[in-house]
Design a protein around this motif. Structure first.
Motif, PDB file in Angstrom:
ATOM      1  N   TYR A 177     -11.093   1.475  14.095  1.00  0.00           N
ATOM      2  CA  TYR A 177     -12.045   0.401  14.390  1.00  0.00           C
ATOM      3  C   TYR A 177     -11.369  -0.895  14.831  1.00  0.00           C
ATOM      4  N   GLU A 178     -10.277  -0.771  15.549  1.00  0.00           N
ATOM      5  CA  GLU A 178      -9.574  -1.966  16.001  1.00  0.00           C
ATOM      6  C   GLU A 178      -8.961  -1.694  17.373  1.00  0.00           C
ATOM      7  N   HIS A 179      -9.062  -2.675  18.269  1.00  0.00           N
ATOM      8  CA  HIS A 179      -8.485  -2.519  19.595  1.00  0.00           C
ATOM      9  C   HIS A 179      -6.977  -2.322  19.503  1.00  0.00           C
ATOM     10  N   ASN A 180      -6.459  -1.535  20.419  1.00  0.00           N
ATOM     11  CA  ASN A 180      -5.021  -1.284  20.531  1.00  0.00           C
ATOM     12  C   ASN A 180      -4.451  -0.474  19.376  1.00  0.00           C
ATOM     13  N   LYS A 181      -5.325   0.211  18.631  1.00  0.00           N
ATOM     14  CA  LYS A 181      -4.872   1.145  17.611  1.00  0.00           C
ATOM     15  C   LYS A 181      -5.604   2.470  17.821  1.00  0.00           C
ATOM     16  N   SER A 182      -4.991   3.569  17.344  1.00  0.00           N
ATOM     17  CA  SER A 182      -5.578   4.870  17.620  1.00  0.00           C
ATOM     18  C   SER A 182      -5.131   5.891  16.587  1.00  0.00           C
ATOM     19  N   ILE A 183      -5.767   7.065  16.643  1.00  0.00           N
ATOM     20  CA  ILE A 183      -5.371   8.182  15.790  1.00  0.00           C
ATOM     21  C   ILE A 183      -3.919   8.564  16.071  1.00  0.00           C
ATOM     22  N   THR A 184      -3.546   8.583  17.329  1.00  0.00           N
ATOM     23  CA  THR A 184      -2.177   8.966  17.690  1.00  0.00           C
ATOM     24  C   THR A 184      -1.160   7.994  17.108  1.00  0.00           C
ATOM     25  N   MET A 185      -1.450   6.712  17.169  1.00  0.00           N
ATOM     26  CA  MET A 185      -0.543   5.712  16.592  1.00  0.00           C
ATOM     27  C   MET A 185      -0.413   5.913  15.091  1.00  0.00           C
ATOM     28  N   CYS A 186      -1.535   6.226  14.444  1.00  0.00           N
ATOM     29  CA  CYS A 186      -1.522   6.455  12.996  1.00  0.00           C
ATOM     30  C   CYS A 186      -0.665   7.673  12.662  1.00  0.00           C
ATOM     31  N   ALA A 187      -0.898   8.775  13.373  1.00  0.00           N
ATOM     32  CA  ALA A 187      -0.143  10.004  13.113  1.00  0.00           C
ATOM     33  C   ALA A 187       1.349   9.804  13.373  1.00  0.00           C
ATOM     34  N   TYR A 198      -6.847   5.553   7.977  1.00  0.00           N
ATOM     35  CA  TYR A 198      -7.735   5.634   9.129  1.00  0.00           C
ATOM     36  C   TYR A 198      -9.137   5.820   8.577  1.00  0.00           C
ATOM     37  N   ALA A 199      -9.889   4.700   8.477  1.00  0.00           N
ATOM     38  CA  ALA A 199     -11.219   4.698   7.843  1.00  0.00           C
ATOM     39  C   ALA A 199     -11.071   5.185   6.408  1.00  0.00           C
ATOM     40  N   ASP A 200     -11.626   6.357   6.078  1.00  0.00           N
ATOM     41  CA  ASP A 200     -11.584   6.840   4.701  1.00  0.00           C
ATOM     42  C   ASP A 200     -10.475   7.857   4.460  1.00  0.00           C
ATOM     43  N   ASP A 201      -9.575   8.034   5.434  1.00  0.00           N
ATOM     44  CA  ASP A 201      -8.462   8.969   5.297  1.00  0.00           C
ATOM     45  C   ASP A 201      -7.183   8.202   4.977  1.00  0.00           C
ATOM     46  N   LEU A 202      -6.678   8.388   3.758  1.00  0.00           N
ATOM     47  CA  LEU A 202      -5.437   7.756   3.319  1.00  0.00           C
ATOM     48  C   LEU A 202      -4.329   8.797   3.362  1.00  0.00           C
ATOM     49  N   VAL A 203      -3.215   8.436   3.982  1.00  0.00           N
ATOM     50  CA  VAL A 203      -2.104   9.374   4.132  1.00  0.00           C
ATOM     51  C   VAL A 203      -0.816   8.707   3.670  1.00  0.00           C
ATOM     52  N   PHE A 204      -0.049   9.469   2.874  1.00  0.00           N
ATOM     53  CA  PHE A 204       1.262   9.034   2.400  1.00  0.00           C
ATOM     54  C   PHE A 204       2.267  10.097   2.836  1.00  0.00           C
ATOM     55  N   SER A 205       3.406   9.658   3.333  1.00  0.00           N
ATOM     56  CA  SER A 205       4.429  10.628   3.728  1.00  0.00           C
ATOM     57  C   SER A 205       5.801  10.141   3.300  1.00  0.00           C
ATOM     58  N   SER A 206       6.696  11.111   3.104  1.00  0.00           N
ATOM     59  CA  SER A 206       8.054  10.765   2.695  1.00  0.00           C
ATOM     60  C   SER A 206       9.040  11.753   3.302  1.00  0.00           C
ATOM     61  N   ALA A 207      10.193  11.243   3.677  1.00  0.00           N
ATOM     62  CA  ALA A 207      11.290  12.095   4.138  1.00  0.00           C
ATOM     63  C   ALA A 207      12.345  12.246   3.047  1.00  0.00           C
ATOM     64  N   ASP A 208      12.108  11.653   1.868  1.00  0.00           N
ATOM     65  CA  ASP A 208      13.055  11.719   0.756  1.00  0.00           C
ATOM     66  C   ASP A 208      12.778  12.935  -0.120  1.00  0.00           C
ATOM     67  N   ARG A 209      13.731  13.217  -0.982  1.00  0.00           N
ATOM     68  CA  ARG A 209      13.582  14.338  -1.901  1.00  0.00           C
ATOM     69  C   ARG A 209      12.845  13.883  -3.154  1.00  0.00           C
ATOM     70  N   PHE A 210      11.785  14.571  -3.489  1.00  0.00           N
ATOM     71  CA  PHE A 210      11.098  14.360  -4.760  1.00  0.00           C
ATOM     72  C   PHE A 210      10.235  15.581  -5.004  1.00  0.00           C
ATOM     73  N   ASP A 211       9.563  15.650  -6.138  1.00  0.00           N
ATOM     74  CA  ASP A 211       8.828  16.864  -6.471  1.00  0.00           C
ATOM     75  C   ASP A 211       7.327  16.607  -6.541  1.00  0.00           C
ATOM     76  N   ARG A 212       6.572  17.670  -6.763  1.00  0.00           N
ATOM     77  CA  ARG A 212       5.109  17.593  -6.806  1.00  0.00           C
ATOM     78  C   ARG A 212       4.635  16.704  -7.961  1.00  0.00           C
ATOM     79  N   LYS A 213       5.398  16.639  -9.027  1.00  0.00           N
ATOM     80  CA  LYS A 213       5.019  15.810 -10.169  1.00  0.00           C
ATOM     81  C   LYS A 213       4.929  14.334  -9.757  1.00  0.00           C
ATOM     82  N   ILE A 214       5.890  13.881  -8.967  1.00  0.00           N
ATOM     83  CA  ILE A 214       5.862  12.501  -8.474  1.00  0.00           C
ATOM     84  C   ILE A 214       4.655  12.289  -7.568  1.00  0.00           C
TER      85      ILE A 214
END
Length: 382
Positions: A114-124, A243-259
């Motif tokens: 919902y903002e100019h100059n931003k997009s799904i592709t930029m988010c991904a 992106y609206a109601d979709d919250l995404v977290f990503s990591s390239a570090d090592r950690f486990d499912r518990k974290i």
């Protein structure tokens, strides 16, 4: 803008028999928001003159005596949503508010919808190279945001209390609230309504999905919360986007499912304090080795890609039109109309082109040729 020429504004005010005190107060109020690049709204009558609507029409909406919305269901592959589309002239009033006020306020670095100059592709793209992915979906996102929160946005932008209330009522709709927020505001929260008895309402209004202003308002309500969520996830090395109601977290570090689960619990608790509810059935933890999809796009390489199944859906539809004709293919796939099918394909191709121009360009040409043979002309958007 009033403060572009305050001397002329004073002259016009005096010619209209307004008092000097009233004129100076108006200039001071306008300066608070115009200094931020926003258009002033001093009263409901002022808003009516700026938008072309009548004051009585806007007053009926603010008093909750008029509900000029059309409801319809929109079904996707994952859910059915109730869309509340404002009818004219409310639609134009809300577009004016978006264009001249809300659209001029940045939503922050974590929001991409919902903002100019931003997009799904930029988010991904923010999640390229990740090893772990956590996806959180909010339940009843728009209808979790009530008129009290919307009032706070306008008031925080510098608008006076009464215009802030009136703007909040114009941008919300009574009776579409999420089930977990069907409480009445406490006495302290409605004190500001007391000056105009007709504005008293025992039921809150909520953001309607389908309104031009709802996306921008939701982003501004979420802005400080986005910052808190990002601060929660930062110690674990996460990249956070919404992106609206979709919250995404990503990591390239090592950690486990518990974290990962611990982070989900902390984020869920924080959201709950702001009366947002996490859709647990749609919460996902994607570990290393699994396919990484963000907003329908693959991010498990060095560039954002359209998943194979998405490409296949596009080419299968084109092949169907080529082989059986447009009308027969639409009937076979049970689309509601030829126009609706063509618009859907146009949207898919536009989205695909934003992601992968090299693959999409020849496919779009092929689609245009198929439509031309079927006697349906479609202007190429790219």
């Amino acid at each position: 803008m009033i403060t572009d020429s305050p001397h002329l504004y004073r002259v016009r005010g005096l010619l209209a028999d307004h008092s000097t005190a009233l004129i100076e107060n108006a200039i001071a109020q306008a300066h608070q928001v115009e200094a931020r690049g926003l258009e002033a709204v001093l009263s409901l009558n002022h808003l009516a003159r700026r938008t072309g609507a009548t004051r009585n029409y806007l007053r009926d909406i603010v008093e909750r005596r008029l509900d000029p919305y059309t409801e319809f269901q929109k079904t996707s592959s994952t859910r059915a949503r109730t869309i509340s589309a404002p009818r004219q002239p409310l639609m134009e009033v809300q577009r004016w508010i978006l264009r001249n006020i809300l659209g001029r306020v940045p939503a922050g670095p974590f929001s991409f919808a919902y903002e100019h100059n931003k997009s799904i592709t930029m988010c991904a793209r923010r999640h390229l190279g990740c090893k772990w992915l956590i996806k959180v979906d909010l339940h009843d996102f728009f209808s979790s945001i009530d008129e009290v929160a919307v009032y706070a946005i306008f008031h925080g932008l510098g608008y006076q209390a009464l215009p802030s209330l009136e703007l909040a009522r114009i941008c919300t709709r009574q009776g579409v609230g999420a089930s977990h927020k069907r409480h009445f505001p406490s006495a302290s929260r409605v004190d500001r309504y007391q000056r105009i008895p007709a504005y008293l309402s025992r039921a809150l209004g909520f953001l309607p999905q389908g309104s031009p202003t709802s996306g921008a308002l939701a982003n501004l309500v979420m802005k400080s919360l986005d910052e808190h969520i990002a601060a929660l996830s930062h110690p674990f090395g996460f990249v956070y986007t919404r992106y609206a109601d979709d919250l995404v977290f990503s990591s390239a570090d090592r950690f486990d499912r518990k974290i990962a689960i611990g982070l989900i619990h902390r984020v869920t608790d924080l959201l709950r304090t702001h009366e947002f509810i996490v859709h647990r059935a749609k919460t996902r933890v994607v570990p290393p080795g699994a396919k990484k999809i963000v907003l329908g796009l693959q991010v498990d390489g060095d560039r954002v890609r359209l998943p194979p199944d998405a490409r296949r859906r596009i080419t299968e539809n084109i092949r169907g039109v080529e082989r059986f004709g447009l009308t027969d293919h639409v009937a076979h796939r049970h689309y509601s109309s030829v126009v609706g099918f063509v618009e859907r394909m146009r949207g898919l191709l536009a989205f695909s082109y934003d992601v992968d121009k090299e693959w999409t360009a020849p496919v779009w040409i092929r689609w245009g040729e198929a439509l031309e043979r079927a006697g349906y002309w479609e202007r190429t958007a790219w």
